[in-house]
Scaffold this motif. Structure first.
Motif, PDB file in Angstrom:
ATOM      1  N   MET A   1       0.827  -1.202   0.000  1.00 22.11           N
ATOM      2  CA  MET A   1       0.000   0.000   0.000  1.00 22.11           C
ATOM      3  C   MET A   1       0.868   1.262   0.000  1.00 22.11           C
ATOM      4  N   GLU A   2       1.981   1.215   0.738  1.00 23.03           N
ATOM      5  CA  GLU A   2       2.844   2.386   0.851  1.00 23.03           C
ATOM      6  C   GLU A   2       3.393   2.818  -0.508  1.00 23.03           C
ATOM      7  N   LYS A   3       3.802   1.850  -1.334  1.00 23.28           N
ATOM      8  CA  LYS A   3       4.334   2.170  -2.668  1.00 23.28           C
ATOM      9  C   LYS A   3       3.245   2.759  -3.560  1.00 23.28           C
ATOM     10  N   ILE A   4       2.035   2.270  -3.408  1.00 17.80           N
ATOM     11  CA  ILE A   4       0.911   2.791  -4.192  1.00 17.80           C
ATOM     12  C   ILE A   4       0.673   4.251  -3.823  1.00 17.80           C
ATOM     13  N   LEU A   5       0.663   4.547  -2.528  1.00 16.56           N
ATOM     14  CA  LEU A   5       0.427   5.918  -2.077  1.00 16.56           C
ATOM     15  C   LEU A   5       1.563   6.851  -2.506  1.00 16.56           C
ATOM     16  N   GLU A   6       2.797   6.365  -2.488  1.00 17.78           N
ATOM     17  CA  GLU A   6       3.934   7.174  -2.930  1.00 17.78           C
ATOM     18  C   GLU A   6       3.827   7.523  -4.411  1.00 17.78           C
ATOM     19  N   ALA A   7       3.185   6.649  -5.188  1.00 17.73           N
ATOM     20  CA  ALA A   7       3.042   6.878  -6.628  1.00 17.73           C
ATOM     21  C   ALA A   7       2.007   7.960  -6.952  1.00 17.73           C
ATOM     22  N   ILE A   8       1.191   8.315  -5.987  1.00 21.72           N
ATOM     23  CA  ILE A   8       0.174   9.354  -6.194  1.00 21.72           C
ATOM     24  C   ILE A   8       0.816  10.707  -5.897  1.00 21.72           C
ATOM     25  N   PRO A   9       0.943  11.580  -6.911  1.00 25.33           N
ATOM     26  CA  PRO A   9       1.556  12.893  -6.667  1.00 25.33           C
ATOM     27  C   PRO A   9       0.764  13.707  -5.642  1.00 25.33           C
ATOM     28  N   ASP A  10       1.485  14.460  -4.812  1.00 25.69           N
ATOM     29  CA  ASP A  10       0.827  15.307  -3.817  1.00 25.69           C
ATOM     30  C   ASP A  10       0.040  16.433  -4.474  1.00 25.69           C
ATOM     31  N   VAL A  11       0.571  16.960  -5.577  1.00 29.24           N
ATOM     32  CA  VAL A  11      -0.030  18.111  -6.248  1.00 29.24           C
ATOM     33  C   VAL A  11      -0.105  17.869  -7.750  1.00 29.24           C
ATOM     34  N   ASP A  12      -1.241  18.214  -8.330  1.00 31.40           N
ATOM     35  CA  ASP A  12      -1.386  18.231  -9.783  1.00 31.40           C
ATOM     36  C   ASP A  12      -2.352  19.371 -10.103  1.00 31.40           C
ATOM     37  N   ILE A  13      -1.822  20.400 -10.772  1.00 30.63           N
ATOM     38  CA  ILE A  13      -2.649  21.555 -11.143  1.00 30.63           C
ATOM     39  C   ILE A  13      -2.370  21.927 -12.595  1.00 30.63           C
ATOM     40  N   ASP A  14      -3.292  22.696 -13.168  1.00 34.51           N
ATOM     41  CA  ASP A  14      -3.101  23.201 -14.525  1.00 34.51           C
ATOM     42  C   ASP A  14      -1.892  24.122 -14.571  1.00 34.51           C
ATOM     43  N   ASP A  15      -1.290  24.215 -15.755  1.00 35.67           N
ATOM     44  CA  ASP A  15      -0.043  24.960 -15.943  1.00 35.67           C
ATOM     45  C   ASP A  15      -0.169  26.469 -15.754  1.00 35.67           C
ATOM     46  N   ASN A  16      -1.347  27.013 -15.971  1.00 35.31           N
ATOM     47  CA  ASN A  16      -1.511  28.463 -15.893  1.00 35.31           C
ATOM     48  C   ASN A  16      -2.997  28.808 -15.836  1.00 35.31           C
ATOM     49  N   GLY A  17      -3.325  29.970 -15.272  1.00 36.33           N
ATOM     50  CA  GLY A  17      -4.703  30.441 -15.271  1.00 36.33           C
ATOM     51  C   GLY A  17      -5.348  30.421 -13.900  1.00 36.33           C
ATOM     52  N   THR A  18      -6.649  30.681 -13.884  1.00 41.16           N
ATOM     53  CA  THR A  18      -7.452  30.664 -12.665  1.00 41.16           C
ATOM     54  C   THR A  18      -8.438  29.512 -12.777  1.00 41.16           C
TER      55      THR A  18
END
Length: 119
Positions: free
Chosen positions: A1-18
Motif C-alpha cells: 500500500m505504501e508504494k501505491i500511495l507514494e506513486a500518487i503525486p501530492d499536487v497536480d494543477i493546470d499549468d496556468n490560469g485561474t
C-alpha cells in the motif's frame, strides 16, 4: 500500500490560469488518512475534479478511499512564478488554504505561494 500511495503525486494543477481546486484526504486499508493531495483544474464544478481523481486512483487500487474536505480557487501565473489560493467550493465548502499553500510550496519551491480571504 505504501508504494501505491507514494506513486500518487501530492499536487497536480493546470499549468496556468485561474481554476478550481480541491484537497483530497486519501485513506488506506485501515481507514486512517495516509496523505492529503491537491488537485486543481479548469472545470465547471469542484465535484467534477473529485470524480476524475477518484476514478484514476481507483484504477490503481480498490483499497484506497478518498474524501474531499473542501475546495477553493487557484490563480496560477507561471510567468511570474506566483500562485494565489483563495475562496471556497459551494459543494464542499472552504478547504484549509494553509494546507494547500504548504503542498504547493513543496511542489513549486521557486514560486511565491500566498492565500487571501478574497472571493
Amino acid at each position: 500500500m505504501e508504494k501505491i500511495l507514494e506513486a500518487i503525486p501530492d499536487v497536480d494543477i493546470d499549468d496556468n490560469g485561474t481554476f478550481k481546486y480541491i484537497l483530497i484526504d486519501v485513506y488506506g486499508k485501515d481507514d486512517s488518512i495516509q496523505k492529503v493531495i491537491l488537485r486543481g483544474y479548469l472545470r465547471d464544478y469542484h465535484m467534477t475534479i473529485f470524480e476524475e481523481v477518484e476514478e484514476k486512483i481507483q484504477k490503481i487500487s480498490k483499497d484506497i478511499r478518498m474524501d474531499c474536505p473542501g475546495g477553493g480557487f487557484i490563480q496560477h501565473n507561471a510567468a511570474a512564478k506566483k500562485i494565489k489560493v483563495y475562496g471556497k467550493s459551494i459543494g464542499y465548502g472552504a478547504a484549509d488554504h494553509k494546507v494547500a499553500v504548504k503542498l504547493l510550496q513543496k511542489a513549486y519551491p521557486d514560486y511565491e505561494v500566498i492565500t487571501t480571504n478574497e472571493d
